[in-house]
Design an enzyme around this catalytic site. Structure first.
Site, PDB file in Angstrom:
ATOM      1  N   HIS A  54      76.175  46.394  43.238  1.00  0.00           N
ATOM      2  CA  HIS A  54      75.028  45.658  42.702  1.00  0.00           C
ATOM      3  C   HIS A  54      74.861  46.047  41.228  1.00  0.00           C
ATOM      4  CE1 HIS A  54      70.685  44.780  42.243  1.00  0.00           C
ATOM      5  NE2 HIS A  54      70.828  43.945  43.257  1.00  0.00           N
ATOM      6  N   CYS A 101      72.982  39.482  42.103  1.00  0.00           N
ATOM      7  CA  CYS A 101      73.146  40.657  41.220  1.00  0.00           C
ATOM      8  C   CYS A 101      74.497  41.322  41.438  1.00  0.00           C
ATOM      9  CB  CYS A 101      72.008  41.669  41.381  1.00  0.00           C
ATOM     10  SG  CYS A 101      70.406  41.004  40.999  1.00  0.00           S
ATOM     11  N   GLN A 110      70.846  48.665  51.213  1.00  0.00           N
ATOM     12  CA  GLN A 110      71.034  47.747  52.350  1.00  0.00           C
ATOM     13  C   GLN A 110      71.284  48.483  53.654  1.00  0.00           C
ATOM     14  OE1 GLN A 110      70.320  44.684  52.162  1.00  0.00           O
ATOM     15  NE2 GLN A 110      70.386  44.306  49.966  1.00  0.00           N
ATOM     16  N   ASP A 119      74.392  54.263  47.231  1.00  0.00           N
ATOM     17  CA  ASP A 119      73.345  53.249  47.138  1.00  0.00           C
ATOM     18  C   ASP A 119      73.081  52.775  48.573  1.00  0.00           C
ATOM     19  OD1 ASP A 119      72.007  50.842  47.085  1.00  0.00           O
ATOM     20  OD2 ASP A 119      73.120  50.022  45.388  1.00  0.00           O
ATOM     21  N   LYS A 174      62.676  47.059  51.303  1.00  0.00           N
ATOM     22  CA  LYS A 174      63.731  46.482  52.152  1.00  0.00           C
ATOM     23  C   LYS A 174      63.703  47.073  53.558  1.00  0.00           C
ATOM     24  CE  LYS A 174      67.062  45.789  48.366  1.00  0.00           C
ATOM     25  NZ  LYS A 174      66.929  44.389  47.981  1.00  0.00           N
TER      26      LYS A 174
HETATM   27  N1  C6P Z   1      69.444  43.493  46.341  1.00  0.00           N
HETATM   28  C1  C6P Z   1      69.416  41.228  47.198  1.00  0.00           C
HETATM   29  O1  C6P Z   1      70.574  41.456  47.550  1.00  0.00           O
HETATM   30  P1  C6P Z   1      65.732  47.241  44.171  1.00  0.00           P
HETATM   31  O2  C6P Z   1      65.564  45.971  43.402  1.00  0.00           O
HETATM   32  O3  C6P Z   1      65.721  48.442  43.261  1.00  0.00           O
HETATM   33  O4  C6P Z   1      64.809  47.344  45.316  1.00  0.00           O
HETATM   34  O5  C6P Z   1      67.193  47.167  44.854  1.00  0.00           O
HETATM   35  C2  C6P Z   1      68.322  46.958  44.065  1.00  0.00           C
HETATM   36  C3  C6P Z   1      69.555  46.904  44.916  1.00  0.00           C
HETATM   37  C4  C6P Z   1      70.475  47.930  44.797  1.00  0.00           C
HETATM   38  N2  C6P Z   1      71.580  47.963  45.562  1.00  0.00           N
HETATM   39  C5  C6P Z   1      71.844  47.006  46.465  1.00  0.00           C
HETATM   40  C6  C6P Z   1      73.074  47.117  47.308  1.00  0.00           C
HETATM   41  C7  C6P Z   1      70.958  45.938  46.619  1.00  0.00           C
HETATM   42  O6  C6P Z   1      71.231  44.999  47.515  1.00  0.00           O
HETATM   43  C8  C6P Z   1      69.803  45.861  45.814  1.00  0.00           C
HETATM   44  C9  C6P Z   1      68.861  44.696  45.901  1.00  0.00           C
HETATM   45  C10 C6P Z   1      68.641  42.309  46.485  1.00  0.00           C
HETATM   46  O7  C6P Z   1      68.862  40.151  47.429  1.00  0.00           O
HETATM   47  C11 C6P Z   1      68.117  41.791  45.177  1.00  0.00           C
HETATM   48  S1  C6P Z   1      69.395  41.230  44.096  1.00  0.00           S
END
Ligand code: C6P
Length: 420
Positions: free
Chosen positions: A135, A377, A216, A213, A239
């Site tokens: 991401h 993203c 998910q 990370d 999430k």
């Molecule tokens: N993905 C989607 O897939 P934040 O915005 O900090 O809560 O999370 C960022 C983030 C970081 N790593 C991974 C693997 C992610 O999937 C995400 C967020 C969302 O719809 C928004 S693009």
């Protein structure tokens, strides 16, 4: 003496998922005249009553600033905030609450590591090893750091539409220059579940610091930082059924001990003089200013809620839905599917030959089905796959097979409409 052989744990009985669904008031509404099918859980999950009520209770009874006042409400707010930290430590099996820093989310957690540990530890010529499925939150903070330090980025390739990491290349990429491996546990575009414990072990053997990370994964499967063996792990509250604006960064005690502060301000100091400041130890060293206290309280309720259901059961449920959706989509003509055929996490990404991903999402919305379309993203990954966007359905434990059937019927309608 012969050691007693422990009985394998009995499989947990299946849950009444429909009853869980009733815990989510938002899911009861119609959208554009249709029952809402919420399949955008990878972007953010919905919130159960237990979380909404915890937030309300906190604001109605305990609201005050933390670590400051010596009055009843401040003591209660501080106790609630620190109890949430303890709970988060248990949620990822950290060795103690001092390994848990509250952040705004995954993005801030990764930026914190880049700007503190990274700025202190990396030099020109060092390499940060990422993967092609990261991401932007796990790419851009490192690019900013390379501009400051002269370090450079390398990437573990993705094999193709099946969305697996090219593990044959992995060991070759672990050169002497690599100082950090930062990778996602579950891909938000592909649904790939990476073997993070194995990869972190291979990196650690070479003295490489590791960051996972878990945006998910944390709310979708058991996550155990000791089993994974990582130095840092970041996830977002929103999430995993918690509020927006709160997240968790795990840092291994020994690594946090030598890491400089992130932001300066109140709460993170031991003593301030006109010219010099001494800092608190971790985790408070990394939490300047008034934190998101209510967010931590809501997150605590969310973690309790998820662990009552059992994240192992949630993973099985999400995976069954994703496998079912993937099979049904594969039987359609004029569709390209992304990510692994088996062993995928709870989401499916696809492209229709005759309709742009945004059109798919717009028409699905008119039928009450919430999907997501775009690059998610993951622009470098999209380029690697030769596309600009995909449509994505992402599932959670309150989703049902019947909803997947409705989604497939809507995709069929869209194909007829755009295919003529
Ligand atoms: N993905 C989607 O897939 P934040 O915005 O900090 O809560 O999370 C960022 C983030 C970081 N790593 C991974 C693997 C992610 O999937 C995400 C967020 C969302 O719809 C928004 S693009």
């Amino acid at each position: 003496m012969i050691a007693e052989v422990a009985n394998p744990p009995a499989p947990k009985p299946s849950l009444d998922w429909a009853a869980c669904r009733a815990d989510f008031p938002i899911l009861e509404q119609p959208v554009h005249g249709h029952p809402l099918v919420y399949f955008d859980n990878a972007a953010t999950s919905q919130k159960p009553r237990a979380v909404i009520e915890a937030l309300q209770r906190y604001y109605e009874h305990d609201n005050a600033n933390v670590h400051r006042g010596i009055h009843e409400l401040s003591n209660r707010a501080t106790a609630a905030f620190e109890a949430a930290r303890e709970r988060a430590a248990g949620f990822v099996n950290a060795r103690g609450a001092e390994e848990i820093v509250f952040t705004r989310g995954t993005t801030e957690g990764i930026n914190l590591v880049a700007q503190t540990w990274g700025a202190q530890s990396l030099r020109s010529g060092d390499v940060i090893l990422l993967t092609e499925m990261e991401h932007h939150s796990n790419i851009v903070p490192w690019q900013l750091l390379t501009e400051r330090t002269g370090a450079r980025l390398a990437y573990v390739p993705v094999t193709g539409d099946d969305g697996l990491l090219d593990l044959d290349r992995f060991d070759q990429l672990l050169t002497r220059e690599v100082k950090l491996l930062a990778l996602t546990h579950i891909s938000n575009s592909l649904g790939t579940v990476n073997p993070v414990a194995d990869l972190c072990a291979r990196a650690r053997k070479r003295g490489i610091v590791t960051l996972v990370d878990a945006a998910q994964s944390a709310g979708h499967r058991p996550v155990d930082v000791q089993e994974i063996g990582c130095d840092f792990l970041a996830f977002s509250g929103h999430k995993i059924c918690g509020p927006t604006g709160i997240g968790v960064l795990y840092g291994r005690r020994e690594v946090f001990a030598d890491t400089p502060p992130y932001q300066g301000g109140g709460e993170m100091i031991l003593s301030v003089d006109f010219q010099r400041t001494t800092y608190k130890p971790a985790p408070h060293r990394f939490e300047a200013g008034t934190p998101d206290i209510a967010g931590a309280v809501g997150l605590h309720a969310a973690m309790d809620y998820l662990d009552r259901l059992g994240r192992d059961r949630i993973f099985r449920h999400d995976q069954e839905l994703a496998t079912y959706a993937y099979e049904r989509l594969s039987s359609l003509k004029g569709i390209r599917l992304f990510g692994p055929k088996t062993g995928r996490a709870g989401l499916v990404s696809f492209l229709l030959a005759d309709a742009h991903a945004h059109d798919v999402v717009t028409v699905a919305d008119q039928r009450g089905v919430a999907l997501r379309g775009g690059h998610h993203c993951n622009q470098p990954l999209m380029r690697r796959l030769g596309v600009v966007s995909t449509a994505r359905a992402s599932f959670y434990f309150y989703n049902t097979r019947e909803e997947v059937d409705r989604f497939i019927a809507v995709i069929g309608e869209i194909q007829k409409f755009f295919g003529g």
